[in-house]
Design a protein around this motif. Structure first.
Motif, PDB file in Angstrom:
ATOM      1  N   MET A   1       0.832  -1.203   0.000  1.00 52.33           N
ATOM      2  CA  MET A   1       0.000   0.000   0.000  1.00 52.33           C
ATOM      3  C   MET A   1       0.868   1.256   0.000  1.00 52.33           C
ATOM      4  SD  MET A   1      -2.694   1.369   2.867  1.00 52.33           S
ATOM      5  CE  MET A   1      -1.325   1.943   3.884  1.00 52.33           C
ATOM      6  N   SER A   2       1.910   1.262   0.832  1.00 48.45           N
ATOM      7  CA  SER A   2       2.809   2.419   0.893  1.00 48.45           C
ATOM      8  C   SER A   2       3.510   2.643  -0.444  1.00 48.45           C
ATOM      9  CB  SER A   2       3.850   2.212   2.001  1.00 48.45           C
ATOM     10  OG  SER A   2       3.235   2.112   3.268  1.00 48.45           O
ATOM     11  N   ILE A   3       3.923   1.550  -1.073  1.00 41.28           N
ATOM     12  CA  ILE A   3       4.590   1.652  -2.376  1.00 41.28           C
ATOM     13  C   ILE A   3       3.643   2.235  -3.425  1.00 41.28           C
ATOM     14  CG2 ILE A   3       5.552   0.281  -4.274  1.00 41.28           C
ATOM     15  CD1 ILE A   3       6.576  -1.666  -2.049  1.00 41.28           C
ATOM     16  N   LEU A   4       2.397   1.767  -3.424  1.00 35.43           N
ATOM     17  CA  LEU A   4       1.415   2.259  -4.391  1.00 35.43           C
ATOM     18  C   LEU A   4       1.105   3.737  -4.155  1.00 35.43           C
ATOM     19  CD1 LEU A   4      -1.038  -0.792  -4.481  1.00 35.43           C
ATOM     20  CD2 LEU A   4       0.522  -0.053  -6.304  1.00 35.43           C
TER      21      LEU A   4
ATOM     22  N   THR B   1       4.216  10.139  -7.202  1.00 35.72           N
ATOM     23  CA  THR B   1       5.374  10.546  -8.007  1.00 35.72           C
ATOM     24  C   THR B   1       5.135  10.354  -9.504  1.00 35.72           C
ATOM     25  OG1 THR B   1       6.347   8.340  -7.686  1.00 35.72           O
ATOM     26  CG2 THR B   1       6.999  10.061  -6.156  1.00 35.72           C
ATOM     27  N   LYS B   2       4.460   9.298  -9.882  1.00 36.71           N
ATOM     28  CA  LYS B   2       4.272   9.003 -11.300  1.00 36.71           C
ATOM     29  C   LYS B   2       3.026   9.644 -11.902  1.00 36.71           C
ATOM     30  CE  LYS B   2       6.720   4.560 -11.092  1.00 36.71           C
ATOM     31  NZ  LYS B   2       6.634   3.092 -11.332  1.00 36.71           N
ATOM     32  N   LEU B   3       1.954   9.730 -11.090  1.00 34.64           N
ATOM     33  CA  LEU B   3       0.695  10.254 -11.617  1.00 34.64           C
ATOM     34  C   LEU B   3       0.369  11.641 -11.081  1.00 34.64           C
ATOM     35  CD1 LEU B   3      -1.540   7.039 -11.410  1.00 34.64           C
ATOM     36  CD2 LEU B   3      -0.069   7.815 -13.282  1.00 34.64           C
TER      37      LEU B   3
ATOM     38  N   PRO C   1      -5.723   1.096 -11.358  1.00 32.65           N
ATOM     39  CA  PRO C   1      -5.044   0.031 -10.606  1.00 32.65           C
ATOM     40  C   PRO C   1      -4.431   0.524  -9.298  1.00 32.65           C
ATOM     41  CG  PRO C   1      -4.465  -0.085 -12.930  1.00 32.65           C
ATOM     42  CD  PRO C   1      -5.207   1.198 -12.738  1.00 32.65           C
ATOM     43  N   TYR C   2      -3.931   1.758  -9.284  1.00 33.80           N
ATOM     44  CA  TYR C   2      -3.375   2.323  -8.050  1.00 33.80           C
ATOM     45  C   TYR C   2      -4.475   2.525  -7.016  1.00 33.80           C
ATOM     46  CZ  TYR C   2       1.084   3.257 -10.364  1.00 33.80           C
ATOM     47  OH  TYR C   2       2.297   3.119 -11.009  1.00 33.80           O
ATOM     48  N   ILE C   3      -5.598   3.074  -7.451  1.00 31.70           N
ATOM     49  CA  ILE C   3      -6.698   3.357  -6.532  1.00 31.70           C
ATOM     50  C   ILE C   3      -7.241   2.068  -5.932  1.00 31.70           C
ATOM     51  CG2 ILE C   3      -9.087   4.158  -6.438  1.00 31.70           C
ATOM     52  CD1 ILE C   3      -8.276   6.315  -8.489  1.00 31.70           C
ATOM     53  N   LEU C   4      -7.506   1.075  -6.785  1.00 33.18           N
ATOM     54  CA  LEU C   4      -8.010  -0.212  -6.302  1.00 33.18           C
ATOM     55  C   LEU C   4      -6.965  -0.924  -5.450  1.00 33.18           C
ATOM     56  CD1 LEU C   4      -9.853  -1.520  -9.499  1.00 33.18           C
ATOM     57  CD2 LEU C   4     -10.864  -0.482  -7.468  1.00 33.18           C
ATOM     58  N   GLY C   5      -5.701  -0.804  -5.856  1.00 32.72           N
ATOM     59  CA  GLY C   5      -4.630  -1.458  -5.114  1.00 32.72           C
ATOM     60  C   GLY C   5      -4.448  -0.865  -3.728  1.00 32.72           C
ATOM     61  N   ILE C   6      -4.503   0.469  -3.619  1.00 33.40           N
ATOM     62  CA  ILE C   6      -4.344   1.128  -2.326  1.00 33.40           C
ATOM     63  C   ILE C   6      -5.482   0.748  -1.384  1.00 33.40           C
ATOM     64  CG2 ILE C   6      -4.411   3.380  -1.179  1.00 33.40           C
ATOM     65  CD1 ILE C   6      -2.906   4.481  -3.673  1.00 33.40           C
ATOM     66  N   GLY C   7      -6.715   0.845  -1.869  1.00 36.56           N
ATOM     67  CA  GLY C   7      -7.861   0.484  -1.037  1.00 36.56           C
ATOM     68  C   GLY C   7      -7.889  -0.991  -0.694  1.00 36.56           C
ATOM     69  N   GLY C   8      -7.630  -1.836  -1.707  1.00 33.13           N
ATOM     70  CA  GLY C   8      -7.664  -3.283  -1.485  1.00 33.13           C
ATOM     71  C   GLY C   8      -6.547  -3.766  -0.578  1.00 33.13           C
ATOM     72  N   ALA C   9      -5.334  -3.267  -0.817  1.00 28.64           N
ATOM     73  CA  ALA C   9      -4.201  -3.683   0.022  1.00 28.64           C
ATOM     74  C   ALA C   9      -4.392  -3.230   1.454  1.00 28.64           C
ATOM     75  CB  ALA C   9      -2.893  -3.112  -0.544  1.00 28.64           C
ATOM     76  N   GLY C  10      -4.904  -2.001   1.637  1.00 33.80           N
ATOM     77  CA  GLY C  10      -5.145  -1.511   2.987  1.00 33.80           C
ATOM     78  C   GLY C  10      -6.183  -2.333   3.717  1.00 33.80           C
ATOM     79  N   LEU C  11      -7.278  -2.688   3.030  1.00 29.84           N
ATOM     80  CA  LEU C  11      -8.337  -3.483   3.651  1.00 29.84           C
ATOM     81  C   LEU C  11      -7.861  -4.890   3.965  1.00 29.84           C
ATOM     82  CD1 LEU C  11     -11.255  -3.959   4.509  1.00 29.84           C
ATOM     83  CD2 LEU C  11     -11.819  -4.434   2.113  1.00 29.84           C
ATOM     84  N   LEU C  12      -7.213  -5.554   3.001  1.00 32.38           N
ATOM     85  CA  LEU C  12      -6.736  -6.917   3.219  1.00 32.38           C
ATOM     86  C   LEU C  12      -5.651  -6.963   4.298  1.00 32.38           C
ATOM     87  CD1 LEU C  12      -6.590  -8.213  -0.469  1.00 32.38           C
ATOM     88  CD2 LEU C  12      -8.283  -8.782   1.282  1.00 32.38           C
ATOM     89  N   ALA C  13      -4.812  -5.940   4.354  1.00 32.79           N
ATOM     90  CA  ALA C  13      -3.782  -5.882   5.390  1.00 32.79           C
ATOM     91  C   ALA C  13      -4.418  -5.786   6.767  1.00 32.79           C
ATOM     92  CB  ALA C  13      -2.858  -4.692   5.145  1.00 32.79           C
ATOM     93  N   GLN C  14      -5.454  -4.971   6.880  1.00 27.45           N
ATOM     94  CA  GLN C  14      -6.158  -4.819   8.162  1.00 27.45           C
ATOM     95  C   GLN C  14      -6.785  -6.142   8.586  1.00 27.45           C
ATOM     96  OE1 GLN C  14      -6.197  -1.529   9.472  1.00 27.45           O
ATOM     97  NE2 GLN C  14      -6.836  -2.439  11.399  1.00 27.45           N
ATOM     98  N   LEU C  15      -7.397  -6.842   7.641  1.00 29.32           N
ATOM     99  CA  LEU C  15      -8.025  -8.132   7.947  1.00 29.32           C
ATOM    100  C   LEU C  15      -6.981  -9.174   8.346  1.00 29.32           C
ATOM    101  CD1 LEU C  15     -10.664  -8.307   5.062  1.00 29.32           C
ATOM    102  CD2 LEU C  15     -11.089  -7.826   7.474  1.00 29.32           C
ATOM    103  N   ALA C  16      -5.868  -9.219   7.605  1.00 22.77           N
ATOM    104  CA  ALA C  16      -4.812 -10.184   7.918  1.00 22.77           C
ATOM    105  C   ALA C  16      -4.196  -9.904   9.282  1.00 22.77           C
ATOM    106  CB  ALA C  16      -3.736 -10.149   6.829  1.00 22.77           C
ATOM    107  N   MET C  17      -3.992  -8.624   9.600  1.00 20.96           N
ATOM    108  CA  MET C  17      -3.431  -8.266  10.899  1.00 20.96           C
ATOM    109  C   MET C  17      -4.390  -8.638  12.029  1.00 20.96           C
ATOM    110  SD  MET C  17      -2.200  -4.518  12.273  1.00 20.96           S
ATOM    111  CE  MET C  17      -3.897  -3.890  12.269  1.00 20.96           C
ATOM    112  N   THR C  18      -5.667  -8.351  11.846  1.00 22.01           N
ATOM    113  CA  THR C  18      -6.661  -8.692  12.858  1.00 22.01           C
ATOM    114  C   THR C  18      -6.699 -10.190  13.097  1.00 22.01           C
ATOM    115  OG1 THR C  18      -7.997  -6.772  12.236  1.00 22.01           O
ATOM    116  CG2 THR C  18      -9.091  -8.513  13.487  1.00 22.01           C
ATOM    117  N   HIS C  19      -6.655 -10.963  12.013  1.00 25.74           N
ATOM    118  CA  HIS C  19      -6.674 -12.420  12.139  1.00 25.74           C
ATOM    119  C   HIS C  19      -5.403 -12.927  12.827  1.00 25.74           C
ATOM    120  CE1 HIS C  19      -7.947 -16.476  11.227  1.00 25.74           C
ATOM    121  NE2 HIS C  19      -6.784 -16.724  10.653  1.00 25.74           N
TER     122      HIS C  19
END
Length: 289
Positions: free
Chosen positions: A23-26, A32-34, A212-230
């Motif tokens: 998420m941080s990379i995206l 920087t790119k867009l 892809p950046y927008i979906l990746g940022i939102g998706g990675a953030g959500l999945l990371a939160q779920l994985a951390m909680t689990h």
């Protein structure tokens, strides 16, 4: 069997750490790119979790009503400020430095616990605090010698807001608020505040390149939160807390190998000190026999 269970459970934190780093990379690359600014990136980061949790409450017949609305607002505003400051750091500083500064919250949690909550610090707390402060000083030294001191201090201040937000999360949890409701209010408030600021600054149009950046940022953030909680639910908490700092490692590897960033010796020592401070702070307290 218990060890296997803990090992598998704790391993979810590795997944979460990778996703947080992704998420941080995206976020950094989208800026920087867009040329996307931090407010709209924070909006897209927060919108998906808010919508997913809202839909989940409807499906499960749960409610978002809470008797602790003021507490949620305090946590959410502090968390939103921390999120915006972390995104600012990603746009201005090397990836590893920015991510590490976001993890200094453990230092400020110790300080706030002593000064604000009037808690008596243990030897473990003092050790983590001194190690963390030492790491911050080492990371600030190169900033004094460059033109990035202001950017570094602004990013570092995000750790203070993160610490306050985490203390509010602890208070809300003690009052019986479920984690999903805490995350919802934070995501909703963050989306609302960042949307207002993004509207003031100006939005970038959605394009095939930015989607892809927008979906990746939102998706990675959500999945990371779920994985951390689990991970915290089924894993060994000390192991999970220690593995969370792999986010810094993943970010540093990407920054050096793929983005061509350089990290000085003092910054490396500072990063290591902050990581060790976090690991020490997560150690269980010794109890009297």
């Amino acid at each position: 069997m218990i060890k296997i269970k803990y090992g598998l459970g704790s391993a979810w934190m590795i997944v979460a750490a990778f996703l947080f780093a992704l998420m941080s990379i995206l976020v950094k690359n989208a800026g920087t790119k867009l040329g996307m600014h931090l407010y709209e990136l924070a909006f897209w980061r927060s919108l998906l979790p808010a919508l997913m949790i809202f839909c989940g409450t409807l499906v499960r017949g749960q409610t978002l009503k809470t008797p602790f609305f003021v507490g949620h607002i305090k946590r959410s505003v502090a968390g939103t400020t921390a999120l915006l400051l972390s995104f600012y750091g990603l746009s201005q500083l090397p990836l590893a430095t920015s991510v590490t500064l976001n993890y200094t919250s453990v230092v400020f949690i110790a300080i706030l616990s002593i000064v604000w909550l009037k808690e008596t610090p243990s030897i473990k707390t003092w050790t983590a605090l001194l190690m963390g402060l030492g790491g911050i000083c080492l990371m600030l030294q190169p900033a004094f010698e460059s033109d990035r001191l202001i950017e570094t201090l602004i990013t570092l201040s995000g750790g203070i807001f993160t610490a306050f937000a985490l203390l509010q999360v602890r208070a809300l949890s003690f009052m019986g608020e479920p984690a999903w409701r805490i995350v919802f209010y934070f995501s909703a408030v963050a989306a609302a505040i960042s949307a207002v600021l993004a509207t003031w600054i100006g939005w970038h149009s959605l394009t095939v390149e930015s989607l892809p950046y927008i979906l990746g940022i939102g998706g990675a953030g959500l999945l990371a939160q779920l994985a951390m909680t689990h991970a915290y639910h089924v894993g060994q908490k000390f192991t999970v807390a220690a593995l969370s700092y792999l986010t810094v490692v993943f970010a540093a590897i990407y920054g050096v190998v793929f983005a061509g960033e350089t990290i000085g010796l003092l910054e490396i020592l500072g990063i290591v000190a902050v990581i060790l401070a976090g690991v020490v702070s997560s150690l269980p307290e010794k109890t009297a026999q």
